[in-house]
Design a protein around this motif. Sequence first.
Motif, PDB file in Angstrom:
ATOM      1  N   THR A  50      33.602  60.428  27.863  1.00 31.46           N
ATOM      2  CA  THR A  50      34.467  59.290  27.543  1.00 31.46           C
ATOM      3  C   THR A  50      33.817  57.999  28.029  1.00 31.46           C
ATOM      4  O   THR A  50      33.008  58.007  28.962  1.00 31.46           O
ATOM      5  N   LEU A  51      34.202  56.900  27.408  1.00 30.90           N
ATOM      6  CA  LEU A  51      33.762  55.567  27.823  1.00 30.90           C
ATOM      7  C   LEU A  51      35.013  54.739  28.053  1.00 30.90           C
ATOM      8  O   LEU A  51      35.716  54.390  27.095  1.00 30.90           O
ATOM      9  N   ALA A  52      35.294  54.462  29.318  1.00 30.71           N
ATOM     10  CA  ALA A  52      36.509  53.716  29.684  1.00 30.71           C
ATOM     11  C   ALA A  52      37.754  54.362  29.098  1.00 30.71           C
ATOM     12  O   ALA A  52      38.680  53.676  28.670  1.00 30.71           O
ATOM     13  N   GLY A 181      27.048  36.829  19.544  1.00 26.61           N
ATOM     14  CA  GLY A 181      27.557  37.254  20.845  1.00 26.61           C
ATOM     15  C   GLY A 181      28.935  37.878  20.731  1.00 26.61           C
ATOM     16  O   GLY A 181      29.239  38.866  21.408  1.00 26.61           O
ATOM     17  N   SER A 182      29.772  37.305  19.878  1.00 25.61           N
ATOM     18  CA  SER A 182      31.110  37.861  19.661  1.00 25.61           C
ATOM     19  C   SER A 182      31.036  39.260  19.079  1.00 25.61           C
ATOM     20  O   SER A 182      31.823  40.146  19.443  1.00 25.61           O
ATOM     21  N   ASN A 183      30.085  39.477  18.182  1.00 26.55           N
ATOM     22  CA  ASN A 183      29.930  40.802  17.589  1.00 26.55           C
ATOM     23  C   ASN A 183      29.542  41.832  18.646  1.00 26.55           C
ATOM     24  O   ASN A 183      30.058  42.948  18.669  1.00 26.55           O
ATOM     25  N   GLN A 184      28.616  41.473  19.530  1.00 21.52           N
ATOM     26  CA  GLN A 184      28.210  42.391  20.594  1.00 21.52           C
ATOM     27  C   GLN A 184      29.399  42.744  21.487  1.00 21.52           C
ATOM     28  O   GLN A 184      29.536  43.886  21.938  1.00 21.52           O
ATOM     29  N   LEU A 185      30.257  41.780  21.716  1.00 26.19           N
ATOM     30  CA  LEU A 185      31.410  41.992  22.591  1.00 26.19           C
ATOM     31  C   LEU A 185      32.400  42.982  21.996  1.00 26.19           C
ATOM     32  O   LEU A 185      32.995  43.792  22.703  1.00 26.19           O
ATOM     33  N   THR A 186      32.586  42.929  20.679  1.00 25.57           N
ATOM     34  CA  THR A 186      33.609  43.758  20.028  1.00 25.57           C
ATOM     35  C   THR A 186      33.125  45.163  19.661  1.00 25.57           C
ATOM     36  O   THR A 186      33.895  45.931  19.098  1.00 25.57           O
ATOM     37  N   GLN A 187      31.887  45.490  19.974  1.00 35.09           N
ATOM     38  CA  GLN A 187      31.372  46.806  19.598  1.00 35.09           C
ATOM     39  C   GLN A 187      31.850  47.925  20.515  1.00 35.09           C
ATOM     40  O   GLN A 187      31.696  49.100  20.185  1.00 35.09           O
ATOM     41  N   TYR A 188      32.434  47.568  21.651  1.00 40.01           N
ATOM     42  CA  TYR A 188      32.871  48.572  22.620  1.00 40.01           C
ATOM     43  C   TYR A 188      34.336  48.347  22.972  1.00 40.01           C
ATOM     44  O   TYR A 188      34.866  47.244  22.792  1.00 40.01           O
ATOM     45  N   PRO A 189      35.006  49.373  23.506  1.00 39.50           N
ATOM     46  CA  PRO A 189      36.397  49.188  23.925  1.00 39.50           C
ATOM     47  C   PRO A 189      36.508  48.068  24.955  1.00 39.50           C
ATOM     48  O   PRO A 189      35.681  47.968  25.866  1.00 39.50           O
ATOM     49  N   PHE A 190      37.500  47.230  24.810  1.00 39.61           N
ATOM     50  CA  PHE A 190      37.650  46.106  25.729  1.00 39.61           C
ATOM     51  C   PHE A 190      37.983  46.563  27.143  1.00 39.61           C
ATOM     52  O   PHE A 190      37.914  45.775  28.086  1.00 39.61           O
ATOM     53  N   SER A 191      38.336  47.825  27.301  1.00 38.67           N
ATOM     54  CA  SER A 191      38.654  48.340  28.626  1.00 38.67           C
ATOM     55  C   SER A 191      37.421  48.428  29.520  1.00 38.67           C
ATOM     56  O   SER A 191      37.554  48.651  30.734  1.00 38.67           O
ATOM     57  N   VAL A 192      36.220  48.246  28.950  1.00 34.65           N
ATOM     58  CA  VAL A 192      35.005  48.243  29.779  1.00 34.65           C
ATOM     59  C   VAL A 192      34.776  46.874  30.407  1.00 34.65           C
ATOM     60  O   VAL A 192      33.917  46.735  31.283  1.00 34.65           O
ATOM     61  N   TYR A 193      35.535  45.857  29.983  1.00 28.57           N
ATOM     62  CA  TYR A 193      35.338  44.504  30.480  1.00 28.57           C
ATOM     63  C   TYR A 193      36.393  44.142  31.525  1.00 28.57           C
ATOM     64  O   TYR A 193      37.427  44.805  31.652  1.00 28.57           O
ATOM     65  N   ALA A 194      36.121  43.054  32.220  1.00 31.39           N
ATOM     66  CA  ALA A 194      37.056  42.577  33.243  1.00 31.39           C
ATOM     67  C   ALA A 194      38.329  42.036  32.594  1.00 31.39           C
ATOM     68  O   ALA A 194      38.309  41.544  31.457  1.00 31.39           O
TER      69      ALA A 194
END
Length: 262
Positions: A50-52, A181-194
């Motif tokens: 799992t990831l986040a 940069g926005s595209n890179q940010l949305t490629q993963y679940p936001f739960s990995v970010y602060a």
Amino acid sequence: MVRTYFLLIWVSTRAAAAYPVSFALMTVLGFLLAGTDVAVILVIFANTTTLAGFSREEVLFLYGAANLAFTICDTFVSNLDRTSQHIKAGTLDTFLIRPVSAWLQLAAERFMPTRIGRILQAALVLGYAVTALGVGWERAWMIPVMVITGIVIYTALWTIAGAVQFVLTDAPEVVNSLTYGSNQLTQYPFSVYARDLVAGVTYALPLAFVNWQPGLYVLDRDDPFGTPEFMRFLGPAAALVLALLAALAWRQGVRHYRSTGS
């Protein structure tokens, strides 16, 4: 306006199709290069389950939805980030005196139909993830809504990036951070970010409505950050507000443009 836009990109498409072998190779190359992002996700899940809190298929779903919207915009409107080049070269005047919207002309300039390979790659990843997850029709209706919402949001971001260049003509990295940069940010679940970062891209810059909030509804998941459930359905409204702001920013940029006189 739509008809004019497609006439402009059709000219570029015919020119590219005149060299079918090159066209095919570039399309395939774009497809393969786009696959490197998927390869990174697969490498991550080769070492974890799992990831986040999200499974491999769920991450691929979020990636596919965001990337499908992004690659469509990257294909059809990304040339807006060349606005500063025309300002510095003095060629923007040519676009402004023609009886067609300068926005349309800039978006259609140097259209690259070979980027269709990247769109196909994103669509295939999304299709695989939806099938693997077994998303039911009672929630699958949100998928086209989130893709369209993502297209509007990314188009608005590129428009804002173009408008910013009327002021920051020597800072292309600034506008690239807003779009790519926005595209890179949305490629993963936001739960990995602060939490603070997620709050910023939810309430200030609505990137969370590209795939995260509607994606939680499709996946029938609770938001780890505790946002209320009605947020899952606010994507179209957020996209509309951002689009209106982008249109205003572009209009102001054009109105305050000063010709080089060349």
